[in-house]
Design a protein around this motif. Structure first.
Motif, PDB file in Angstrom:
ATOM      1  N   UNK A 175      32.170  54.413  39.704  1.00 63.74           N
ATOM      2  CA  UNK A 175      32.914  55.673  39.660  1.00 63.74           C
ATOM      3  C   UNK A 175      32.036  56.800  40.202  1.00 63.74           C
ATOM      4  N   UNK A 176      32.642  57.788  40.859  1.00 63.20           N
ATOM      5  CA  UNK A 176      31.872  58.904  41.426  1.00 63.20           C
ATOM      6  C   UNK A 176      31.597  59.953  40.346  1.00 63.20           C
ATOM      7  N   UNK A 177      30.354  60.406  40.239  1.00 63.51           N
ATOM      8  CA  UNK A 177      30.053  61.442  39.235  1.00 63.51           C
ATOM      9  C   UNK A 177      30.938  62.662  39.481  1.00 63.51           C
ATOM     10  N   UNK A 178      31.182  62.958  40.779  1.00 71.45           N
ATOM     11  CA  UNK A 178      31.949  64.157  41.112  1.00 71.45           C
ATOM     12  C   UNK A 178      33.438  64.008  40.795  1.00 71.45           C
ATOM     13  N   UNK A 179      33.853  62.780  40.488  1.00 68.21           N
ATOM     14  CA  UNK A 179      35.261  62.556  40.136  1.00 68.21           C
ATOM     15  C   UNK A 179      35.536  62.793  38.664  1.00 68.21           C
TER      16      UNK A 179
ATOM     17  N   UNK B 125      33.750  68.063  32.241  1.00 70.13           N
ATOM     18  CA  UNK B 125      32.279  68.108  32.270  1.00 70.13           C
ATOM     19  C   UNK B 125      31.755  69.183  33.209  1.00 70.13           C
ATOM     20  N   UNK B 126      30.598  69.723  32.868  1.00 72.11           N
ATOM     21  CA  UNK B 126      30.009  70.794  33.705  1.00 72.11           C
ATOM     22  C   UNK B 126      28.633  70.396  34.236  1.00 72.11           C
ATOM     23  N   UNK B 127      28.133  69.226  33.830  1.00 71.36           N
ATOM     24  CA  UNK B 127      26.840  68.769  34.359  1.00 71.36           C
ATOM     25  C   UNK B 127      26.789  67.242  34.312  1.00 71.36           C
TER      26      UNK B 127
ATOM     27  N   UNK C 200      29.145  64.361  32.555  1.00 73.99           N
ATOM     28  CA  UNK C 200      29.858  63.449  33.466  1.00 73.99           C
ATOM     29  C   UNK C 200      29.549  61.998  33.087  1.00 73.99           C
ATOM     30  N   UNK C 201      28.297  61.708  32.742  1.00 73.81           N
ATOM     31  CA  UNK C 201      27.929  60.344  32.328  1.00 73.81           C
ATOM     32  C   UNK C 201      28.669  59.953  31.058  1.00 73.81           C
ATOM     33  N   UNK C 202      28.800  60.902  30.140  1.00 74.38           N
ATOM     34  CA  UNK C 202      29.512  60.617  28.881  1.00 74.38           C
ATOM     35  C   UNK C 202      30.962  60.222  29.196  1.00 74.38           C
TER      36      UNK C 202
ATOM     37  N   UNK D 105      28.911  51.240  36.712  1.00 79.84           N
ATOM     38  CA  UNK D 105      27.960  52.021  37.515  1.00 79.84           C
ATOM     39  C   UNK D 105      28.564  53.347  37.949  1.00 79.84           C
ATOM     40  N   UNK D 106      27.678  54.358  38.108  1.00 81.14           N
ATOM     41  CA  UNK D 106      28.084  55.688  38.567  1.00 81.14           C
ATOM     42  C   UNK D 106      27.407  55.971  39.903  1.00 81.14           C
TER      43      UNK D 106
END
Ligand code: LRH
Ligand code: MN
Length: 430
Positions: A54-58, A75-77, A81-83, A97-98
């Protein structure tokens, strides 16, 4: 021990409510597939090892040049985003995976970030460089391009950034660098179309030279946007020629939204594989341009046909068959977690359907020019509802049988809306 964000009791309780129906559907599908000589448990085992990054920016709301409409609790950071990506993995069990993007996901301690992700049951896939935006205090603007820029200092800056992304990726455990450059022109004559590519190749070769032995450089082509007259790496042809010019560690990445409408993308996949240059995918869907819509939401049959070519490629590996599967979407109107849960399911469904194709019957019909039976060999698989197989694999892996129901019942987003700072209004992709 992985600390997942959602209570596993909730997932257990909901799975208990759905289990009997799932077992009934699975048994019925198993009987149907057995009549075709297919063992459902074998397909389930294959599906269970499938994954897509998955894309972090998504994880945050996306937008267009006109506007972006944030949602409370987004999410703001990178930590938040990982959470959220951990929620997608906890419920769906196909996205371990991210794929991060720099400098959007920049932190001071990447070793700690890697451990933080691991504690959430996540690893990192390809790292993405960004030479399509200027950063505060940046010495040279990318307004006139980056790796293909006319200005040598700007090219050197872009090379430096890509090499920095490799260094970050090594700390995160990545082995791929995705290089998409928006370099191009808006006016005929603005830049020489030949010399632009030569500059790109010369600069990209410096990035290539910095790749560790076990790394790959994934070149991402795109027909247009942000440039609207010419783009330096505009299509698979430019990409494969550049990758061949750079060397064996350079491969081509296919973003499904980066082609003209109705382009036969599955044939591009077959061609890139034929020449050992199929490096990876950015899955999404589109109707017009690079719409970055949810995978399979507009044209699920095309996504199935792409995975059908991947199944053929896997059976006939050239130069090692190891494409990186990644999602690249912009969630402008949905909860990003729900979109990525739904998209990961759709992508895995297409993988499973492609695994159901009777390839012997297909090849026999192709050799006999029996067009209808060849088409029907694909259509039979496409028409098979594989949802019970994915749900069974997911449940056995600790995930939720009904991922969206479990997500909504967890009240995760409203809880995050209480905890997280609100995102301001804005526009653009992130
Ligand atoms: C370009 C692209 C590329 C990313 C960006 C977020 O359109 O597909 O993969 O860097 O989106
Ligand atoms: Mn992309």
């Amino acid at each position: 021990m992985t600390e997942f964000p959602i209570s596993s009791d909730l997932i257990g309780t909901r799975n208990h409510a759905h289990r009997e129906a799932l077992e009934d559907d699975y048994a019925a599908l198993g009987r149907k597939l057995a009549r075709a000589g297919i063992d459902i448990d074998t397909v389930k085992a294959k599906v269970a090892q499938f994954s897509v990054a998955v894309p972090s920016w998504g994880a945050g709301r996306g937008g267009t040049r006109f506007a972006k409409f944030p949602i409370p609790g987004e999410p703001t950071n990178i930590h938040e985003k990982l959470e959220d990506c951990a929620v997608i993995q906890q419920l769906g069990r196909t996205t371990p995976r991210v794929s991060p993007h720099f400098p959007w996901d920049k932190v001071s301690d990447y070793k700690a970030l890697r451990e933080e992700a691991a504690a959430l049951g996540l690893g990192f896939d390809a790292v993405n460089s960004n030479t399509f935006q200027d950063q505060p205090g940046q010495a040279h603007t990318y307004a006139n391009g980056s790796l293909a820029a006319q200005d040598a200092a700007t090219r050197a800056q872009a090379v430096e950034h890509n090499i920095e992304c490799i260094a970050i990726g090594r700390q995160l455990g990545s082995t791929d660098l995705t290089v998409w450059v928006g370099d191009g022109t808006n006016f005929p004559g603005q830049q020489d179309l030949g010399r632009s590519l030569d500059r790109y190749l010369e600069a990209a070769a410096q990035v290539y030279a910095a790749l560790p032995d076990d790394w790959r450089m994934l070149l991402e082509h795109k027909m247009f946007e942000p440039a609207f007259y010419s783009t330096v790496i505009s299509d698979w042809g430019s990409s494969i020629l550049a990758a061949q010019e750079l060397g064996p560690k350079a491969k081509c990445l296919v973003d499904l939204g980066h082609h003209a409408p109705n382009v036969n993308i599955e044939q591009i996949v077959a061609r890139l594989h034929r020449f050992g240059k199929l490096g990876g995918f950015h899955f999404n869907d589109s109707k017009y341009g690079d719409d970055d819509l949810d995978s399979g939401s507009i044209n699920p049959h095309q996504l199935f046909l792409v995975f059908n070519e991947l199944a053929e490629a896997e059976a006939n590996p050239r130069d090692g068959f190891n494409p990186s599967y990644m999602i690249d979407q912009s969630h402008n109107v949905t909860d990003p977690i729900e979109s990525m849960l739904s998209s990961a399911e759709t992508i895995a469904q297409c993988y499973a359907k492609a695994a159901l194709v009777d390839r012997a019957a297909l090849h026999e019909a192709q050799e006999a020019n029996d067009t209808m039976m060849a088409f029907q060999a694909l259509r039979r698989a496409y028409n098979t509802d594989v949802a019970p197989i994915l749900a069974m694999a997911r449940m056995e892996a600790g995930g939720a049988i009904d991922v969206l129901e479990a997500y909504r019942m967890s009240q995760y987003r409203p809880r995050k809306a209480q905890e997280r700072k609100a995102v301001g209004l804005g526009a653009g992709i992130v």
